[in-house]
Design a protein around this motif. Structure first.
Motif, PDB file in Angstrom:
ATOM      1  N   TYR A   3       0.747  -1.093   0.159  1.00  0.00           N
ATOM      2  CA  TYR A   3      -0.048  -0.033   0.000  1.00  0.00           C
ATOM      3  C   TYR A   3       0.925   1.337   0.014  1.00  0.00           C
ATOM      4  N   ALA A   4       1.864   1.340   0.998  1.00  0.00           N
ATOM      5  CA  ALA A   4       2.544   2.326   1.128  1.00  0.00           C
ATOM      6  C   ALA A   4       3.628   2.572  -0.093  1.00  0.00           C
ATOM      7  N   ILE A 104      -2.475  11.945   4.353  1.00  0.00           N
ATOM      8  CA  ILE A 104      -2.262  11.663   5.774  1.00  0.00           C
ATOM      9  C   ILE A 104      -0.590  11.160   5.963  1.00  0.00           C
ATOM     10  N   GLY A 105      -0.216  11.636   6.877  1.00  0.00           N
ATOM     11  CA  GLY A 105       1.228  11.498   7.261  1.00  0.00           C
ATOM     12  C   GLY A 105       1.678  12.452   8.453  1.00  0.00           C
ATOM     13  N   SER A 160      -0.678   1.804   6.893  1.00  0.00           N
ATOM     14  CA  SER A 160      -1.557   0.885   6.053  1.00  0.00           C
ATOM     15  C   SER A 160      -2.758   1.614   5.655  1.00  0.00           C
ATOM     16  N   ALA A 161      -3.489   1.043   4.734  1.00  0.00           N
ATOM     17  CA  ALA A 161      -4.593   1.533   4.132  1.00  0.00           C
ATOM     18  C   ALA A 161      -5.948   1.798   5.101  1.00  0.00           C
ATOM     19  N   LYS A 162      -5.866   0.778   6.050  1.00  0.00           N
ATOM     20  CA  LYS A 162      -6.737   0.656   7.239  1.00  0.00           C
ATOM     21  C   LYS A 162      -6.579   1.678   8.222  1.00  0.00           C
ATOM     22  N   LEU A 163      -5.084   2.058   8.583  1.00  0.00           N
ATOM     23  CA  LEU A 163      -4.959   3.223   9.506  1.00  0.00           C
ATOM     24  C   LEU A 163      -5.127   4.499   8.821  1.00  0.00           C
ATOM     25  N   ALA A 168      -8.455   9.427   8.670  1.00  0.00           N
ATOM     26  CA  ALA A 168      -9.214  10.326   7.702  1.00  0.00           C
ATOM     27  C   ALA A 168     -10.732  10.361   8.247  1.00  0.00           C
ATOM     28  N   PHE A 169     -11.436   9.353   8.750  1.00  0.00           N
ATOM     29  CA  PHE A 169     -12.490   9.178   9.449  1.00  0.00           C
ATOM     30  C   PHE A 169     -12.429  10.068  10.842  1.00  0.00           C
ATOM     31  N   LYS A 170     -11.214   9.969  11.668  1.00  0.00           N
ATOM     32  CA  LYS A 170     -11.393  10.781  12.830  1.00  0.00           C
ATOM     33  C   LYS A 170     -11.166  12.333  12.401  1.00  0.00           C
ATOM     34  N   THR A 171     -10.347  12.448  11.702  1.00  0.00           N
ATOM     35  CA  THR A 171     -10.229  13.755  11.248  1.00  0.00           C
ATOM     36  C   THR A 171     -11.497  14.530  10.672  1.00  0.00           C
ATOM     37  N   VAL A 172     -12.351  13.911   9.915  1.00  0.00           N
ATOM     38  CA  VAL A 172     -13.733  14.409   9.740  1.00  0.00           C
ATOM     39  C   VAL A 172     -14.455  14.807  11.102  1.00  0.00           C
TER      40      VAL A 172
END
Length: 192
Positions: A3-4, A104-105, A160-163, A168-172
């Motif tokens: 993924y990365a 994200i990073g 990972s894609a999951k993280l 992203a969800f938590k940011t929203v």
């Protein structure tokens, strides 16, 4: 880590282009507000540390007056509102398209901090810096520098894609909680 290595950058590019297209009316609206309030320039650029320690020019909507003494003296109403809503971060989508940043990073830190990092702290530069990140959704400016670096390294070690999806969800959720902005109170990093 496929993924990365293979998917994160193309996904960043695609999503940033889509977000720029979707958010173009907001970007234009904000520039019109700057014009109407005679608050020039629109953008603030600062040299930040990117992947592998290479510096780049990060772009944000300007949220402080150019002239003035302390940060408190340089505040203005539009800037306070833009910072409170995190709309000042939107232009960084162009940094993502250019390849300087990721969605994200670890957050990109000012270039002046580069000589202050320990070897372990420099590990945060193994990936592209992000508009949001693991440290941002776990305390942002309310946590100590050592904890931020610990969270940044955790993110890189568990990328990972999951993280990324979780961040992203938590940011929203955080964005729409309209928490008080404390970014001007963040202490400068002085090294360890």
């Amino acid at each position: 880590m496929s993924y990365a290595r293979y998917f994160k950058r193309p996904l960043d590019f695609l999503l940033a282009c889509i977000l720029i297209a979707l958010l173009a009316p907001i970007l234009i609206f904000l520039m019109v507000i700057y014009v109407l309030t005679i608050s020039f320039p629109f953008f603030y650029r600062q040299q930040r540390i990117g992947m592998n320690g290479k510096t780049f020019s990060m772009i944000k909507f300007r949220s402080l007056k150019k002239q003035g003494g302390s940060l408190e003296d340089r505040r203005f109403l539009l800037g306070d509102w833009i910072r409170f809503t995190s709309l000042d971060e939107l232009p960084q989508l162009f940094n993502v398209v250019a390849g300087d940043m990721s969605l994200i990073g670890p957050r990109p830190l000012p270039a002046e901090y580069l000589p202050l990092f320990s070897g372990k702290q420099r590990g945060r530069h193994r990936v592209r810096p992000g508009i949001t990140g693991w440290a941002q959704v776990n305390g942002r400016n309310s946590i100590e520098w050592s904890k931020k670096f610990e969270l940044d390294n955790y993110y890189i070690d568990h990328l990972s894609a999951k993280l990324d999806l979780y961040i992203a969800f938590k940011t929203v959720i955080i964005l729409f909680s309209f928490r008080r902005d404390d970014s001007l109170k963040e202490e400068k990093f002085m090294g360890n």
